[in-house]
Design an enzyme around this catalytic site. Structure first.
Site, PDB file in Angstrom:
ATOM      1  N   SER A  69       0.677  -1.133  -0.154  1.00  0.00           N
ATOM      2  CA  SER A  69      -0.087   0.188   0.193  1.00  0.00           C
ATOM      3  C   SER A  69       1.328   1.497  -0.463  1.00  0.00           C
ATOM      4  O   SER A  69       0.533   1.961  -0.287  1.00  0.00           O
ATOM      5  CB  SER A  69      -0.495  -0.190   1.026  1.00  0.00           C
ATOM      6  OG  SER A  69      -2.119  -1.131   0.753  1.00  0.00           O
ATOM      7  N   TYR A 241      -4.608   3.755   8.250  1.00  0.00           N
ATOM      8  CA  TYR A 241      -5.828   3.340   8.288  1.00  0.00           C
ATOM      9  C   TYR A 241      -6.426   3.559  10.207  1.00  0.00           C
ATOM     10  O   TYR A 241      -6.334   4.891  10.137  1.00  0.00           O
ATOM     11  CB  TYR A 241      -5.775   1.449   7.916  1.00  0.00           C
ATOM     12  CG  TYR A 241      -5.146   0.940   6.788  1.00  0.00           C
ATOM     13  CD1 TYR A 241      -5.664   1.909   5.573  1.00  0.00           C
ATOM     14  CD2 TYR A 241      -3.876   0.712   6.633  1.00  0.00           C
ATOM     15  CE1 TYR A 241      -4.754   2.069   4.259  1.00  0.00           C
ATOM     16  CE2 TYR A 241      -3.605   0.748   5.670  1.00  0.00           C
ATOM     17  CZ  TYR A 241      -4.273   1.014   4.488  1.00  0.00           C
ATOM     18  OH  TYR A 241      -2.790   1.041   3.589  1.00  0.00           O
ATOM     19  N   VAL A 259       1.347  -3.908   3.868  1.00  0.00           N
ATOM     20  CA  VAL A 259       0.881  -5.350   4.608  1.00  0.00           C
ATOM     21  C   VAL A 259       2.555  -6.144   4.217  1.00  0.00           C
ATOM     22  O   VAL A 259       2.804  -7.061   4.809  1.00  0.00           O
ATOM     23  CB  VAL A 259      -0.439  -5.664   4.317  1.00  0.00           C
ATOM     24  CG1 VAL A 259      -1.032  -4.831   5.229  1.00  0.00           C
ATOM     25  CG2 VAL A 259       0.230  -6.285   2.848  1.00  0.00           C
TER      26      VAL A 259
HETATM   27  N1  GLN Z   1      -2.790  -5.260  -1.298  1.00  0.00           N
HETATM   28  C1  GLN Z   1      -2.943  -4.861  -0.875  1.00  0.00           C
HETATM   29  C2  GLN Z   1      -4.154  -5.210  -0.735  1.00  0.00           C
HETATM   30  O1  GLN Z   1      -4.795  -4.955  -0.772  1.00  0.00           O
HETATM   31  C3  GLN Z   1      -2.432  -3.863  -0.003  1.00  0.00           C
HETATM   32  C4  GLN Z   1      -2.647  -3.468   1.405  1.00  0.00           C
HETATM   33  C5  GLN Z   1      -2.371  -2.938   2.092  1.00  0.00           C
HETATM   34  O2  GLN Z   1      -0.790  -3.177   2.216  1.00  0.00           O
HETATM   35  N2  GLN Z   1      -2.871  -2.120   3.444  1.00  0.00           N
HETATM   36  O3  GLN Z   1      -5.495  -6.143   0.507  1.00  0.00           O
END
Ligand code: GLN
Length: 306
Positions: A69, A241, A259
């Site tokens: 993300s 978030y 993530v």
């Molecule tokens: N590619 C991941 C998803 O869409 C990205 C989420 C993240 O890094 N918070 O779930």
């Protein structure tokens, strides 16, 4: 205190690395993307670039990891470059208070995502950045942007990670189809998600990531200062978030997590900072990455809140 900040900072980074090496509870590695599940949680790296161009690093700073993300920041810069303020009719600028992949809010808020960093908002932003192009053309622009920002032509997309998420990303598919049903997606959901999964699968080392954030610290001019200020505001309020308030409280810097365990943090006018440790906390943000940034902000006094 030394006049030259660099030696002092090198000690601080070494101390942070040593402290993080001692931690027993390292959080949970993301396993909903199968390709990420096998990542060794015992890794930790930190790197920062200062206003004079000095770069300091400690720990595992040459190992590429999935930025996930964090890529949303670069995607947002491109979407704003193409659409300008028109983007804000399709995505808002408020913290969501919900998980990054939540579906809940989207229905009662009529398909307008809260911000460009929750998944729904990033899918809309990717659709806007894509315009009427093929995903490969958008991804080429995105990679050029990131390579220019980092000053490094080696940065690439990890295709295995992109494929792995494409196979298992049903929640993102649900979000994209719901957005489409609400008229907030121009392109077909599959096309947008193809671009989105590949963007998330960009791999970088923590040293490359720190360099790529210089434009957000106003150490390098890639986009207008107005836009930099606004992206930083969104990173501060929405970049972690439902952990954004806690991150602002503990670290006090605009930051964007992924993530894959990376965090890009911005000390405006002073430094671009990247940390990486794959284990995540309950909100899906790097556990040790957050702790390391908290230590760094305390030692340097770099919190934007004084
Ligand atoms: N590619 C991941 C998803 O869409 C990205 C989420 C993240 O890094 N918070 O779930």
């Amino acid at each position: 205190m030394s006049r030259d900040p660099a030696p002092h900072l090198a000690d601080v980074l070494a101390e942070i690395q040593a402290r993080m090496g001692e931690q027993i509870d390292r959080g949970q590695v993301a396993d909903y993307i199968p390709e990420l599940a096998a990542t060794d949680p015992n890794q930790f790296g930190i790197s920062l670039v200062l206003a004079d161009g000095t770069q300091l690093s400690a720990g595992d700073c040459a190992t590429p990891f999935s930025i996930q993300s964090i890529s949303k920041v670069f995607g947002l810069a491109i979407a704003l470059g193409r659409l300008g303020d028109q983007l804000w009719s399709r995505v808002r600028r408020e913290p969501s208070g919900l998980a990054f992949n939540s579906i809940l809010q989207l229905e009662y808020e009529n398909g307008i995502p809260r911000n460009p960093f929750v998944n729904a908002g990033a899918i809309v932003t990717t659709d806007a950045a894509l315009g009427n192009r093929q995903p490969r053309d958008y991804l080429a622009e995105l990679l050029t942007f990131i390579r220019t920002a980092a000053g490094d032509e080696q940065i690439h997309i990890n295709q295995a990670v992109a494929r792995s998420e494409a196979k298992t990303g049903h929640r993102n598919l649900a979000l994209a189809h719901f957005l489409k049903s609400q008229g907030n997606l121009v392109n077909a959901p599959d096309l947008v998600l193809g671009a989105y999964f590949h963007q998330c699968a960009i791999a970088m080392t923590v040293a490359q990531l720190a360099r790529s954030g210089r434009f957000l610290s106003n150490l390098q001019r890639l986009i207008s200062p107005d836009r930099v200020r606004r992206i930083n505001a969104l990173m501060l309020t929405c970049g972690h978030y439902d952990g954004s308030g806690e991150f602002a409280f503990r670290v006090g810097l605009p930051g964007k997590s992924g993530v894959g365990g990376g965090i890009l943090a911005i000390a405006p006018g002073r430094a671009s900072i990247a940390v990486w440790s794959p284990g995540l906390n309950a909100q899906g943000n790097s556990k040790l990455g957050t702790e390391a940034l908290e230590m760094l902000a305390r030692r340097t006094g770099w919190s934007i809140f004084g």
